[in-house]
Structures are given as C-alpha cells and as structure tokens.
Design a protein around this motif. Structure first.
Motif, mmCIF file in Angstrom:
data_model
loop_
_atom_site.group_PDB
_atom_site.id
_atom_site.type_symbol
_atom_site.label_atom_id
_atom_site.label_comp_id
_atom_site.label_asym_id
_atom_site.label_seq_id
_atom_site.Cartn_x
_atom_site.Cartn_y
_atom_site.Cartn_z
ATOM 1 N N ALA A 209 0.823 -1.221 0.000
ATOM 2 C CA ALA A 209 0.000 0.000 0.000
ATOM 3 C C ALA A 209 0.853 1.265 0.000
ATOM 4 C CB ALA A 209 -0.969 -0.023 1.182
ATOM 5 N N PRO A 210 1.749 1.454 0.977
ATOM 6 C CA PRO A 210 2.570 2.673 0.937
ATOM 7 C C PRO A 210 3.528 2.716 -0.245
ATOM 8 C CG PRO A 210 3.313 1.219 2.691
ATOM 9 C CD PRO A 210 2.020 0.664 2.188
ATOM 10 N N ILE A 211 3.980 1.561 -0.726
ATOM 11 C CA ILE A 211 4.885 1.540 -1.871
ATOM 12 C C ILE A 211 4.170 2.006 -3.130
ATOM 13 C CG2 ILE A 211 6.199 0.014 -3.395
ATOM 14 C CD1 ILE A 211 6.993 -1.621 -0.976
ATOM 15 N N ILE A 212 2.935 1.541 -3.330
ATOM 16 C CA ILE A 212 2.177 1.930 -4.523
ATOM 17 C C ILE A 212 1.886 3.422 -4.508
ATOM 18 C CG2 ILE A 212 -0.057 1.681 -5.666
ATOM 19 C CD1 ILE A 212 -0.004 -1.267 -4.880
ATOM 20 N N VAL A 213 1.498 3.936 -3.352
ATOM 21 C CA VAL A 213 1.228 5.373 -3.245
ATOM 22 C C VAL A 213 2.505 6.167 -3.513
ATOM 23 C CG1 VAL A 213 0.497 7.212 -1.697
ATOM 24 C CG2 VAL A 213 -0.696 5.021 -1.667
#
Length: 293
Positions: A209-213
């Motif tokens: 999740a934080p990587i994609i954002v």
C-alpha cells in the motif's frame, strides 16, 4: 386451490468493497485516473498523429495558436510545431518518470526491507548510507550527475532514479519493522523458511500500500526533475521534452508567452494527475477507508 409461486433466488450483487470500487468512489482518484489516461493516450497517439520529427522546422516561426489550422497550437521561434512537441514530449516524460521511479522503488524497497528485517549493524550501515544521500538535495545531486556524464535520456533517468529513493527506504523500513516480529514471520522462521522467501513472500506484500502510493509520487517528482534539468539546458538535445520547450520559450516570454505556457500546462496536468491518483490510492488502500467513506 392456491398456487404457490416460488421466485427464483436472485444472485447477490457483487461486493462493492474492493480496491477498484473504493478508488472510484474518491473524486481525486477518478480525476487522476482520467487525466493520466488522457496523457497516456496523447503519448500513444504521437507517432500516428505526428509521424515526423518534432524537432523539424515545418512552418513560419511565431504562429500563434489558431492562426493556422495545420498547426493548432502554433509554432515556436524556430518554426517547430508546438502540438507535435507536446505529444512527443509526453512520451519522453512518461518514459523517464516510469523508469526513474522503478529504479528508486528497487533501491529504496531493497534497502528498507534489508535494514528493517536484519536490524543491528546491517540496519545501522544502510541507514547511514541513506542519510548520506539525504544530506544532498536530490535535484542538485541529479544535476551534478547529468553534468558530469553528459545529458542523455539514460543518464537523466539514472540520475533521477538513484537520488530519489531515501524517503522510500525509510518508509519501507518502518513497515518492515512492524511486521518483523509478527506471528506470520515468526511462524515462517520456525518452519525453516529462508530470509529471502520471508521478505519477498510474507513481508513485502504487506507493505504494498505505501509503496504503490509512493510510486505515483516518485513518477510525478521524476517528471518535474527532468523538466527542470531540461529547462536549465541539461536535457537530451536529440529529443523534445516539455521542460526543454519551456526553457526555449522563456527567451520570448514577454511577446510570445504561449511557447512556454502550453508545455508548462502539460507538466502541470501530468503532475496534478499523478498527485490526485496518489491521494486516491492512499484512501483506497487504507483498510479503514471504507469505514470513513
């Protein structure tokens, strides 16, 4: 005699709590997706609509937008078609943004995962390297690399990619530290799973999740950085880019402002699309987002 009619059971509606549904419920996500789709369409159609070299001088210089139907956005001081430059510049910007972000994601994710998983001296050593990179402003670092290695698309992409990863590394490290002592990881260790298997199959999927954002933000930052380098004359001279067009148009900004403004607006739209998409992804990937919606 009473007739009893049994209605056929109606199928349950598909659940609307999936990632895509949550993303489409966010106005920022929808607008970001639409703008990004439009930019990708512009880049994909460039060879079809403008098959000639966008650097060719094709008409009278300083044609204003709408003055000649053959050149709807006008021409610059060299007689180059501005519309052709914007369409082909979209390809360069998206290419550099995507590849540079991929380089940053690879370096940052690997560094953060190893530091968070192993801890101790490994963590200390990797974080010192990360801090070393953070002491130098990323743009100045990229500028120095490009100036030394000579401007080209591979050089610019590499320079942006290897200067933008430290913040992602710290983010991934923090996520891995929270998962390192979790039951899933401990059970995998007890079953004899190797470190690489645990990191790749059990830890990193839970940090997506934080990587994609972050990926959307990295692409936007890479586009801005490339545009800034091209504006300063450190872009690839063999290709057209939005930043290079803005840099060329600044010399006639007072009299023919459209030459710099039109590619500048393209940069604004691209960065806005990616930032809005990042906001939408942040909400859609938030497990508590459905409750807040």
């Amino acid at each position: 005699m009473s007739l009893i009619t049994l209605a056929a059971p109606t199928p349950h509606a598909a659940p609307r709590s999936g990632f895509l549904w949550r993303l489409l419920r966010r106005p920022s996500g929808v607008v970001g997706l639409l703008l990004l789709a439009a930019i990708i369409a512009v880049a994909a159609s460039a060879p079809l609509l403008y098959p000639d070299d966008p650097l060719d001088m094709v008409a009278q210089p300083f044609l204003w937008p709408g003055q000649d139907a053959a050149y709807p956005l006008g021409t610059d001081m060299m007689g180059r078609d501005i519309a052709s430059g914007i369409f082909h510049g979209a390809r360069v910007s998206l290419l550099i943004g995507a590849v540079a972000a991929s380089v940053s994601l690879l370096i940052g994710t690997a560094t953060g995962a190893l530091a968070g998983y192993y801890g101790g001296r490994t963590d200390a050593a990797l974080m010192r390297v990360t801090e070393l990179f953070q002491t130098i402003p990323p743009f100045l670092f990229a500028l120095a690399i490009v100036a030394i290695l000579q401007p080209s698309i591979p050089t610019i992409t590499l320079a942006i990619g290897i200067t933008a990863w430290p913040s992602l590394a710290r983010l991934v490290r923090a996520e891995v530290l929270k998962l390192r002592n979790g039951e899933l990881v401990q059970a995998s260790i007890a079953l004899g799973a190797g470190d690489l298997r645990i990191i790749v199959l059990h830890i990193l999927p839970n940090t997506l999740a934080p990587i994609i954002v972050s990926a959307s933000i990295l692409v936007a930052s890479a586009i801005l950085t490339e545009s800034s380098l091209a504006f300063l004359g450190l872009g690839d001279p063999n290709v057209v880019s939005w930043g290079g067009m803005v840099g060329a148009g600044r010399e006639v900004l007072r009299t023919d402002w459209y030459i710099a403004t039109l590619p500048g607006l393209a940069i604004v739209v691209a960065v806005l699309a990616l930032n809005l998409l990042g906001d939408g992804l942040n909400d859609a990937l938030d497990p508590k987002g459905e409750r807040r919606a």
